[in-house]
Motif scaffolding. Structure first.
Motif, PDB file in Angstrom:
ATOM      1  N   VAL A 228       0.831  -1.205   0.000  1.00  0.00           N
ATOM      2  CA  VAL A 228       0.000   0.000   0.000  1.00  0.00           C
ATOM      3  C   VAL A 228       0.868   1.259   0.000  1.00  0.00           C
ATOM      4  O   VAL A 228       1.853   1.354   0.736  1.00  0.00           O
ATOM      5  CB  VAL A 228      -0.930   0.030   1.235  1.00  0.00           C
ATOM      6  CG1 VAL A 228      -1.943   1.174   1.099  1.00  0.00           C
ATOM      7  CG2 VAL A 228      -1.658  -1.295   1.393  1.00  0.00           C
ATOM      8  N   TYR A 229       0.486   2.211  -0.840  1.00  0.00           N
ATOM      9  CA  TYR A 229       1.133   3.512  -0.888  1.00  0.00           C
ATOM     10  C   TYR A 229       0.076   4.588  -0.651  1.00  0.00           C
ATOM     11  O   TYR A 229      -1.053   4.470  -1.123  1.00  0.00           O
ATOM     12  CB  TYR A 229       1.776   3.756  -2.253  1.00  0.00           C
ATOM     13  CG  TYR A 229       2.784   2.700  -2.664  1.00  0.00           C
ATOM     14  CD1 TYR A 229       4.102   2.744  -2.220  1.00  0.00           C
ATOM     15  CD2 TYR A 229       2.396   1.657  -3.511  1.00  0.00           C
ATOM     16  CE1 TYR A 229       5.020   1.779  -2.608  1.00  0.00           C
ATOM     17  CE2 TYR A 229       3.312   0.683  -3.899  1.00  0.00           C
ATOM     18  CZ  TYR A 229       4.615   0.752  -3.445  1.00  0.00           C
ATOM     19  OH  TYR A 229       5.525  -0.205  -3.824  1.00  0.00           O
ATOM     20  N   MET A 230       0.440   5.632   0.071  1.00  0.00           N
ATOM     21  CA  MET A 230      -0.460   6.760   0.287  1.00  0.00           C
ATOM     22  C   MET A 230       0.032   7.952  -0.524  1.00  0.00           C
ATOM     23  O   MET A 230       1.233   8.231  -0.562  1.00  0.00           O
ATOM     24  CB  MET A 230      -0.518   7.124   1.775  1.00  0.00           C
ATOM     25  CG  MET A 230      -1.072   6.032   2.670  1.00  0.00           C
ATOM     26  SD  MET A 230      -1.163   6.560   4.412  1.00  0.00           S
ATOM     27  CE  MET A 230      -2.478   7.790   4.330  1.00  0.00           C
ATOM     28  N   THR A 231      -0.896   8.653  -1.168  1.00  0.00           N
ATOM     29  CA  THR A 231      -0.491   9.852  -1.896  1.00  0.00           C
ATOM     30  C   THR A 231      -0.030  10.930  -0.923  1.00  0.00           C
ATOM     31  O   THR A 231       0.822  11.755  -1.247  1.00  0.00           O
ATOM     32  CB  THR A 231      -1.652  10.399  -2.748  1.00  0.00           C
ATOM     33  OG1 THR A 231      -2.791  10.630  -1.896  1.00  0.00           O
ATOM     34  CG2 THR A 231      -2.028   9.422  -3.849  1.00  0.00           C
ATOM     35  N   ARG A 232      -0.623  10.926   0.259  1.00  0.00           N
ATOM     36  CA  ARG A 232      -0.146  11.809   1.337  1.00  0.00           C
ATOM     37  C   ARG A 232      -0.440  11.159   2.675  1.00  0.00           C
ATOM     38  O   ARG A 232      -1.501  10.538   2.857  1.00  0.00           O
ATOM     39  CB  ARG A 232      -0.819  13.185   1.253  1.00  0.00           C
ATOM     40  CG  ARG A 232      -2.315  13.220   1.573  1.00  0.00           C
ATOM     41  CD  ARG A 232      -2.860  14.634   1.486  1.00  0.00           C
ATOM     42  NE  ARG A 232      -4.278  14.713   1.876  1.00  0.00           N
ATOM     43  CZ  ARG A 232      -4.710  15.000   3.102  1.00  0.00           C
ATOM     44  NH1 ARG A 232      -3.842  15.210   4.078  1.00  0.00           N
ATOM     45  NH2 ARG A 232      -6.015  15.075   3.352  1.00  0.00           N
ATOM     46  N   ASN A 233       0.500  11.271   3.613  1.00  0.00           N
ATOM     47  CA  ASN A 233       0.284  10.749   4.959  1.00  0.00           C
ATOM     48  C   ASN A 233       0.384  11.851   6.006  1.00  0.00           C
ATOM     49  O   ASN A 233       0.563  11.588   7.193  1.00  0.00           O
ATOM     50  CB  ASN A 233       1.256   9.610   5.278  1.00  0.00           C
ATOM     51  CG  ASN A 233       2.705  10.025   5.107  1.00  0.00           C
ATOM     52  OD1 ASN A 233       3.014  11.221   5.035  1.00  0.00           O
ATOM     53  ND2 ASN A 233       3.604   9.052   5.043  1.00  0.00           N
ATOM     54  N   SER A 234       0.306  13.101   5.549  1.00  0.00           N
ATOM     55  CA  SER A 234       0.303  14.254   6.439  1.00  0.00           C
ATOM     56  C   SER A 234      -0.528  15.350   5.789  1.00  0.00           C
ATOM     57  O   SER A 234      -1.030  15.183   4.666  1.00  0.00           O
ATOM     58  CB  SER A 234       1.736  14.746   6.703  1.00  0.00           C
ATOM     59  OG  SER A 234       2.357  15.148   5.487  1.00  0.00           O
ATOM     60  N   ASP A 235      -0.659  16.469   6.456  1.00  0.00           N
ATOM     61  CA  ASP A 235      -1.504  17.562   5.969  1.00  0.00           C
ATOM     62  C   ASP A 235      -0.745  18.416   4.950  1.00  0.00           C
ATOM     63  O   ASP A 235      -0.298  19.525   5.248  1.00  0.00           O
ATOM     64  CB  ASP A 235      -1.980  18.409   7.144  1.00  0.00           C
ATOM     65  CG  ASP A 235      -2.966  19.484   6.720  1.00  0.00           C
ATOM     66  OD1 ASP A 235      -3.519  19.370   5.605  1.00  0.00           O
ATOM     67  OD2 ASP A 235      -3.179  20.432   7.492  1.00  0.00           O
ATOM     68  N   VAL A 236      -0.595  17.888   3.749  1.00  0.00           N
ATOM     69  CA  VAL A 236       0.091  18.600   2.675  1.00  0.00           C
ATOM     70  C   VAL A 236      -0.828  18.665   1.458  1.00  0.00           C
ATOM     71  O   VAL A 236      -1.728  17.844   1.304  1.00  0.00           O
ATOM     72  CB  VAL A 236       1.417  17.916   2.292  1.00  0.00           C
ATOM     73  CG1 VAL A 236       2.388  17.949   3.461  1.00  0.00           C
ATOM     74  CG2 VAL A 236       1.175  16.485   1.829  1.00  0.00           C
ATOM     75  N   TYR A 237      -0.582  19.643   0.595  1.00  0.00           N
ATOM     76  CA  TYR A 237      -1.380  19.791  -0.608  1.00  0.00           C
ATOM     77  C   TYR A 237      -0.701  19.090  -1.783  1.00  0.00           C
ATOM     78  O   TYR A 237       0.495  19.249  -2.014  1.00  0.00           O
ATOM     79  CB  TYR A 237      -1.573  21.274  -0.947  1.00  0.00           C
ATOM     80  CG  TYR A 237      -2.332  21.473  -2.240  1.00  0.00           C
ATOM     81  CD1 TYR A 237      -3.712  21.312  -2.276  1.00  0.00           C
ATOM     82  CD2 TYR A 237      -1.668  21.798  -3.419  1.00  0.00           C
ATOM     83  CE1 TYR A 237      -4.417  21.478  -3.455  1.00  0.00           C
ATOM     84  CE2 TYR A 237      -2.374  21.977  -4.603  1.00  0.00           C
ATOM     85  CZ  TYR A 237      -3.743  21.806  -4.617  1.00  0.00           C
ATOM     86  OH  TYR A 237      -4.432  21.960  -5.781  1.00  0.00           O
ATOM     87  N   ILE A 238      -1.482  18.316  -2.516  1.00  0.00           N
ATOM     88  CA  ILE A 238      -0.990  17.642  -3.722  1.00  0.00           C
ATOM     89  C   ILE A 238      -2.019  17.882  -4.814  1.00  0.00           C
ATOM     90  O   ILE A 238      -3.209  17.607  -4.619  1.00  0.00           O
ATOM     91  CB  ILE A 238      -0.816  16.123  -3.504  1.00  0.00           C
ATOM     92  CG1 ILE A 238       0.108  15.858  -2.317  1.00  0.00           C
ATOM     93  CG2 ILE A 238      -0.280  15.451  -4.762  1.00  0.00           C
ATOM     94  CD1 ILE A 238       0.197  14.395  -1.943  1.00  0.00           C
ATOM     95  N   ASP A 239      -1.581  18.390  -5.969  1.00  0.00           N
ATOM     96  CA  ASP A 239      -2.572  18.656  -7.012  1.00  0.00           C
ATOM     97  C   ASP A 239      -3.115  17.345  -7.576  1.00  0.00           C
ATOM     98  O   ASP A 239      -2.529  16.288  -7.429  1.00  0.00           O
ATOM     99  CB  ASP A 239      -2.025  19.582  -8.101  1.00  0.00           C
ATOM    100  CG  ASP A 239      -0.997  18.928  -9.011  1.00  0.00           C
ATOM    101  OD1 ASP A 239      -1.239  17.792  -9.448  1.00  0.00           O
ATOM    102  OD2 ASP A 239       0.039  19.560  -9.290  1.00  0.00           O
TER     103      ASP A 239
END
Length: 405
Positions: A228-239
């Protein structure tokens, strides 16, 4: 008096039959939910082909409401009526480019009219697992293996081989095991950083709620053997575009994006419930409204996808696979959360979600509930409920791989 009432009740059950239909609910552009008064796990039926695109399904039941006729968006038709005092008949007439799928789930029978799969035009059927109570330890129960290209049915030897129908049952834990080993899942927590998303009734940003669910889902899937991979695991912005580029770069098998829904405060409606979406050019009013809220995070990305006309070039394989994944996840969530909560079934829907555009694998967007709802907005922020959601999504992913691989 009590004894007399009990006898009358037994006579009514015998008169009405073991299975009673109490409601029929159309939803989406081509779907119908038939609600029975009790669990239909033992329900047996016969499927027959009348002509090119016309089939009927017969089963022992009693229709306690008037017969209904339905015409769906692609002009496919469906009729549910009492054919004999003991038999209910469902007649389905699909268009040449459509097929139908049936899923049996607790007290509900779901019928989906959808684009015909290019990979196969044969029927696929999954039977319920056999009783394993008398089996020896470590003995694997005998279950029926199905694929998209081969039918092994035990219900009827005379069933035509080109019936375009899929009949499914809930997945037993005895059929789960190492389903996830070697399979890659990308879990995407919606919004993040500068993009709060919607706010719950308690003022909590959607980005924080869905991140917690994504983390719980990631751990649940890892426990089942998935990579499993997460696109984000913290409060960050990703387009939006980078999210699916990330999934493509990992050569993922599935992409699952998690969000929370909302309705404007001045809306006359106060909807609630879980909804699962897959990418499609279809633009129902409901899907348009939800997509508009989820798409507004990145204008540049939207312009890119609009220019490339991604929504008009979605392959039929991608659409059908994503639809199947959405069905499994929606069912998986409801099976778990409804054990302790009266969660509304917002159904499987299709729409133009940019976060799913560009993904080279089956992909879905899950609205775990309405943050704007006075009760559900509080519920989806609670850790215990988030754990149930994560387990339900994982069950749905298990179901997708079990039935389609």
């Amino acid at each position: 008096m009590v004894r007399i009432l009990a006898i009358v009740a037994l006579m009514l059950v015998a008169l009405l039959g073991e299975h009673r239909i109490v409601k029929m609910v159309p939803f989406g552009d081509g779907n119908l939910k038939i609600v029975f008064a009790q669990d239909i796990a033992p329900l047996k039926w016969e499927v027959k082909k009348l002509q090119d695109n016309r089939h009927f399904i017969d089963f022992e039941a009693n229709l306690t409401i008037p017969k209904r006729n339905f015409v769906f968006k692609d002009n496919s038709t469906l009729q549910v009526a009492q054919n004999t005092p003991q038999i209910v008949r469902i007649v389905i007439n699909t268009q040449p480019k459509s097929q139908y799928e049936i899923i049996k789930e607790k007290e509900n029978l779901y019928i989906f009219i959808k684009p015909k799969s290019t990979s196969s035009s044969t029927a696929t059927q999954t039977t319920a697992p056999q009783n394993t109570a008398t089996q020896k330890p470590n003995q694997t129960p005998q279950t029926q293996k199905t694929t998209d290209t081969k039918t092994e049915s035990t219900q009827s030897k005379d069933k035509p081989q080109n019936d375009e129908v899929v009949i499914k049952d809930s997945i037993s834990t005895t059929k789960k095991g190492k389903i996830g080993v070697g399979k890659k899942i990308v879990v995407d927590a919606g919004h993040g950083g500068k993009d709060c998303g919607t706010k719950s009734v308690e003022g909590i940003c959607e980005k924080l709620i869905v991140l917690e669910v994504a983390k719980l889902l990631t751990q649940e899937l890892k426990n089942r053997g998935y990579v499993v991979y997460m696109t984000r695991n913290s409060d960050v912005y990703i387009d939006l575009r980078k999210r699916t580029e990330f999934a493509n770069g990992k050569n993922a098998d599935l992409f699952v994006s998690i969000h929370a829904n909302s309705m404007p405060k001045d809306s006359p409606k106060t909807p609630k419930g879980v909804e699962t979406y897959f990418l499609s050019p279809a633009r129902s009013e409901r899907a348009e409204q939800v997509a508009k809220a989820e798409n507004q995070g990145d204008i540049e990305t939207m312009s890119h996808f609009a220019t490339k006309s991604f929504l008009n070039t979605i392959s039929s394989f991608h659409l059908v696979a994503s639809h199947k994944l959405a069905i499994e996840i929606q069912s998986g969530i409801l099976n778990i959360v409804r054990q302790t909560h009266n969660t509304h079934d917002g159904a499987v829907r299709e729409g133009p979600f940019w976060v799913l555009a560009g993904a080279l694998m089956p992909s879905v967007l899950i609205e775990i509930g309405y943050a704007s709802h006075k009760d559900e907005g509080k519920l989806i922020a609670k850790k215990e409920y988030q754990k149930l959601l994560a387990k339900g999504i994982a069950d749905g992913i298990d179901g997708y791989f079990l039935r389609n691989y």
